[in-house]
Design an enzyme around this catalytic site. Structure first.
Site, PDB file in Angstrom:
ATOM      1  N   ASP A  45      58.266 -59.196 -11.630  1.00  0.00           N
ATOM      2  CA  ASP A  45      59.249 -58.958 -10.572  1.00  0.00           C
ATOM      3  C   ASP A  45      58.783 -59.631  -9.287  1.00  0.00           C
ATOM      4  O   ASP A  45      57.754 -59.266  -8.713  1.00  0.00           O
ATOM      5  CB  ASP A  45      59.417 -57.457 -10.342  1.00  0.00           C
ATOM      6  CG  ASP A  45      60.482 -57.159  -9.290  1.00  0.00           C
ATOM      7  OD1 ASP A  45      61.632 -56.889  -9.681  1.00  0.00           O
ATOM      8  OD2 ASP A  45      60.152 -57.189  -8.091  1.00  0.00           O
ATOM      9  N   TYR A  50      59.023 -62.919  -0.889  1.00  0.00           N
ATOM     10  CA  TYR A  50      57.593 -62.722  -1.156  1.00  0.00           C
ATOM     11  C   TYR A  50      56.811 -64.033  -1.049  1.00  0.00           C
ATOM     12  O   TYR A  50      55.588 -64.017  -0.980  1.00  0.00           O
ATOM     13  CB  TYR A  50      57.359 -62.141  -2.552  1.00  0.00           C
ATOM     14  CG  TYR A  50      58.033 -60.833  -2.852  1.00  0.00           C
ATOM     15  CD1 TYR A  50      58.622 -60.046  -1.852  1.00  0.00           C
ATOM     16  CD2 TYR A  50      58.111 -60.361  -4.159  1.00  0.00           C
ATOM     17  CE1 TYR A  50      59.243 -58.848  -2.153  1.00  0.00           C
ATOM     18  CE2 TYR A  50      58.722 -59.156  -4.469  1.00  0.00           C
ATOM     19  CZ  TYR A  50      59.297 -58.412  -3.466  1.00  0.00           C
ATOM     20  OH  TYR A  50      59.920 -57.229  -3.779  1.00  0.00           O
ATOM     21  N   LYS A  75      64.921 -62.179  -6.446  1.00  0.00           N
ATOM     22  CA  LYS A  75      65.920 -61.559  -5.583  1.00  0.00           C
ATOM     23  C   LYS A  75      66.386 -62.529  -4.494  1.00  0.00           C
ATOM     24  O   LYS A  75      65.601 -63.346  -3.999  1.00  0.00           O
ATOM     25  CB  LYS A  75      65.329 -60.299  -4.914  1.00  0.00           C
ATOM     26  CG  LYS A  75      64.667 -59.344  -5.895  1.00  0.00           C
ATOM     27  CD  LYS A  75      64.026 -58.162  -5.189  1.00  0.00           C
ATOM     28  CE  LYS A  75      63.112 -57.404  -6.119  1.00  0.00           C
ATOM     29  NZ  LYS A  75      61.811 -58.093  -6.310  1.00  0.00           N
ATOM     30  N   HIS A 108      68.837 -58.412  -2.607  1.00  0.00           N
ATOM     31  CA  HIS A 108      67.649 -57.682  -2.175  1.00  0.00           C
ATOM     32  C   HIS A 108      67.984 -56.452  -1.319  1.00  0.00           C
ATOM     33  O   HIS A 108      67.377 -55.391  -1.480  1.00  0.00           O
ATOM     34  CB  HIS A 108      66.710 -58.626  -1.407  1.00  0.00           C
ATOM     35  CG  HIS A 108      65.279 -58.237  -1.486  1.00  0.00           C
ATOM     36  ND1 HIS A 108      64.247 -59.152  -1.455  1.00  0.00           N
ATOM     37  CD2 HIS A 108      64.683 -57.027  -1.610  1.00  0.00           C
ATOM     38  CE1 HIS A 108      63.086 -58.512  -1.541  1.00  0.00           C
ATOM     39  NE2 HIS A 108      63.336 -57.225  -1.637  1.00  0.00           N
ATOM     40  N   LEU A 190      54.138 -45.715  -6.287  1.00  0.00           N
ATOM     41  CA  LEU A 190      53.037 -44.815  -5.931  1.00  0.00           C
ATOM     42  C   LEU A 190      53.087 -44.429  -4.450  1.00  0.00           C
ATOM     43  O   LEU A 190      52.130 -43.847  -3.931  1.00  0.00           O
ATOM     44  CB  LEU A 190      51.688 -45.472  -6.244  1.00  0.00           C
ATOM     45  CG  LEU A 190      51.501 -46.015  -7.667  1.00  0.00           C
ATOM     46  CD1 LEU A 190      50.125 -46.641  -7.820  1.00  0.00           C
ATOM     47  CD2 LEU A 190      51.720 -44.932  -8.699  1.00  0.00           C
ATOM     48  N   LYS A 230      51.980 -53.161  -8.571  1.00  0.00           N
ATOM     49  CA  LYS A 230      51.339 -54.440  -8.283  1.00  0.00           C
ATOM     50  C   LYS A 230      49.876 -54.207  -7.922  1.00  0.00           C
ATOM     51  O   LYS A 230      49.494 -53.157  -7.394  1.00  0.00           O
ATOM     52  CB  LYS A 230      52.062 -55.176  -7.159  1.00  0.00           C
ATOM     53  CG  LYS A 230      51.929 -54.552  -5.774  1.00  0.00           C
ATOM     54  CD  LYS A 230      50.815 -55.185  -4.960  1.00  0.00           C
ATOM     55  CE  LYS A 230      50.745 -54.594  -3.558  1.00  0.00           C
ATOM     56  NZ  LYS A 230      49.600 -55.120  -2.772  1.00  0.00           N
ATOM     57  N   SER A 231      49.054 -55.191  -8.227  1.00  0.00           N
ATOM     58  CA  SER A 231      47.647 -55.179  -7.842  1.00  0.00           C
ATOM     59  C   SER A 231      47.093 -56.578  -8.056  1.00  0.00           C
ATOM     60  O   SER A 231      47.607 -57.344  -8.874  1.00  0.00           O
ATOM     61  CB  SER A 231      46.853 -54.171  -8.690  1.00  0.00           C
ATOM     62  OG  SER A 231      45.479 -54.206  -8.328  1.00  0.00           O
ATOM     63  N   VAL A 232      46.058 -56.910  -7.304  1.00  0.00           N
ATOM     64  CA  VAL A 232      45.345 -58.164  -7.560  1.00  0.00           C
ATOM     65  C   VAL A 232      43.992 -57.882  -8.212  1.00  0.00           C
ATOM     66  O   VAL A 232      43.272 -58.809  -8.554  1.00  0.00           O
ATOM     67  CB  VAL A 232      45.135 -58.976  -6.256  1.00  0.00           C
ATOM     68  CG1 VAL A 232      46.478 -59.417  -5.696  1.00  0.00           C
ATOM     69  CG2 VAL A 232      44.355 -58.181  -5.225  1.00  0.00           C
ATOM     70  N   ARG A 236      42.478 -52.634 -11.946  1.00  0.00           N
ATOM     71  CA  ARG A 236      43.662 -51.832 -11.628  1.00  0.00           C
ATOM     72  C   ARG A 236      44.871 -52.307 -12.426  1.00  0.00           C
ATOM     73  O   ARG A 236      45.705 -51.495 -12.849  1.00  0.00           O
ATOM     74  CB  ARG A 236      43.949 -51.915 -10.128  1.00  0.00           C
ATOM     75  CG  ARG A 236      45.080 -51.021  -9.653  1.00  0.00           C
ATOM     76  CD  ARG A 236      44.754 -49.544  -9.795  1.00  0.00           C
ATOM     77  NE  ARG A 236      43.548 -49.188  -9.085  1.00  0.00           N
ATOM     78  CZ  ARG A 236      43.481 -48.967  -7.777  1.00  0.00           C
ATOM     79  NH1 ARG A 236      44.568 -49.083  -7.029  1.00  0.00           N
ATOM     80  NH2 ARG A 236      42.349 -48.620  -7.208  1.00  0.00           N
ATOM     81  N   SER A 239      44.360 -50.733 -15.690  1.00  0.00           N
ATOM     82  CA  SER A 239      44.511 -49.279 -15.596  1.00  0.00           C
ATOM     83  C   SER A 239      45.982 -48.881 -15.513  1.00  0.00           C
ATOM     84  O   SER A 239      46.420 -47.935 -16.185  1.00  0.00           O
ATOM     85  CB  SER A 239      43.750 -48.758 -14.372  1.00  0.00           C
ATOM     86  OG  SER A 239      43.954 -47.372 -14.206  1.00  0.00           O
ATOM     87  N   ASN A 240      46.758 -49.587 -14.701  1.00  0.00           N
ATOM     88  CA  ASN A 240      48.176 -49.264 -14.571  1.00  0.00           C
ATOM     89  C   ASN A 240      48.903 -49.390 -15.903  1.00  0.00           C
ATOM     90  O   ASN A 240      49.787 -48.586 -16.226  1.00  0.00           O
ATOM     91  CB  ASN A 240      48.830 -50.168 -13.526  1.00  0.00           C
ATOM     92  CG  ASN A 240      48.428 -49.824 -12.105  1.00  0.00           C
ATOM     93  OD1 ASN A 240      47.981 -48.719 -11.825  1.00  0.00           O
ATOM     94  ND2 ASN A 240      48.587 -50.776 -11.202  1.00  0.00           N
TER      95      ASN A 240
END
Length: 273
Positions: A45, A50, A75, A108, A190, A230-232, A236, A239-240
């Site tokens: 996504d 962005y 979007k 959007h 979250l 989202k994470s970099v 993580r 984990s997600n």
């Protein structure tokens, strides 16, 4: 770990758990998305605003995965709303993504003061009719915005992507979605971490030997929400994805839902123009 596919009202399906790239630096996007695809995510996504559509497209090209195996959303930004400008903006996004066909295109924000989203939606209908996008939807639309499209006799959106988390459960809007077969997508699932120390979340995390983040994502999945954390951070990202293995009880889901305080962490669509 198995990600469920959610059926959309146009006959297509979407993976319920995806990977979002909001606020990921364009320079870091390709590596983050490559890691997500390696872990097993098959839903990406992004958005024009962005500034990282190019990184998403580069990661997808480098992955070696078949195009039909990965669901891609982008979007239309607010400044591009309007019939002709929408068509031009879509072409530009597709060039950055390096794709011929998009899986899902979203408006959007409704930007109600501009009052352009009806004409914009007609351009979306043309893109779908021309086979350039498989599904069309909206983001941050309120009940009155969705009703406006219905009153105009236009295509019912496949999805509405909204801010949604235990502190903002959006019950009335989700009920409208259910009534009209519009899938609910959750951004900021979250609450930017604001709900991770809630007692109901911590109790469920202890009970399931899971992280608080996995518990909140499992709460979304249990209610049928489409979600894309989202994470970099590679750990993580992995984990997600593990949230798919967490099965919450009805009591745990209710306890987490009771956190609701109608509290936003992002802009209000009534005033963002």
């Amino acid at each position: 770990m198995t990600v469920q596919d959610i059926p959309l009202n146009d006959g297509t399906t979407i993976p319920q758990l995806g990977f979002g790239v909001f606020q990921i630096d364009p320079a870091e996007t390709q590596a983050a998305v490559e890691k997500a695809l390696e872990v097993g995510y098959r839903h990406l996504d992004t958005a024009k605003i962005y500034r990282n559509e190019g990184g998403v497209g580069a990661a997808l090209a480098a992955s070696g995965l078949d195009r039909d195996d990965v669901f891609v959303t982008t979007k239309l930004w607010n400044s591009n709303q309007g019939y002709d400008s929408t068509l031009a903006a879509f072409d530009a996004s597709m060039d950055r993504l390096g794709l011929e066909v998009l899986d899902l295109y979203l408006i959007h924000w409704p930007t109600p003061e501009k009052d352009l989203f009806v004409d914009t939606w007609k351009a979306f209908e043309k893109l779908k009719a021309d086979g350039r996008v498989r599904s069309i939807g909206v983001s941050n639309f309120r009940v009155q915005d969705l009703q406006r499209l219905l009153d105009e006799g236009l295509t019912v959106p496949s999805v509405n992507q909204i801010e949604l988390h235990p502190a903002l459960t959006q019950d009335a809007l989700r009920a409208f979605h259910a009534e009209h077969d519009i899938a609910t997508e959750a951004w900021s699932p979250l609450a930017q971490g604001a709900v991770l120390d809630e007692q109901a979340v911590l109790d469920a995390a202890d009970a399931h030997d899971a992280t608080p983040g996995q518990v909140v994502l499992a709460w979304h999945l249990a209610q049928g929400n489409i979600v894309f954390p989202k994470s970099v951070t590679p750990e993580r990202i992995e984990s997600n994805f593990g949230a798919t293995d967490v099965s919450l009880s009805d009591d745990e889901i209710a306890a987490i839902s009771s956190i609701n305080r109608d509290e936003r962490v992002g802009p209000d669509p009534s005033t963002l123009n």
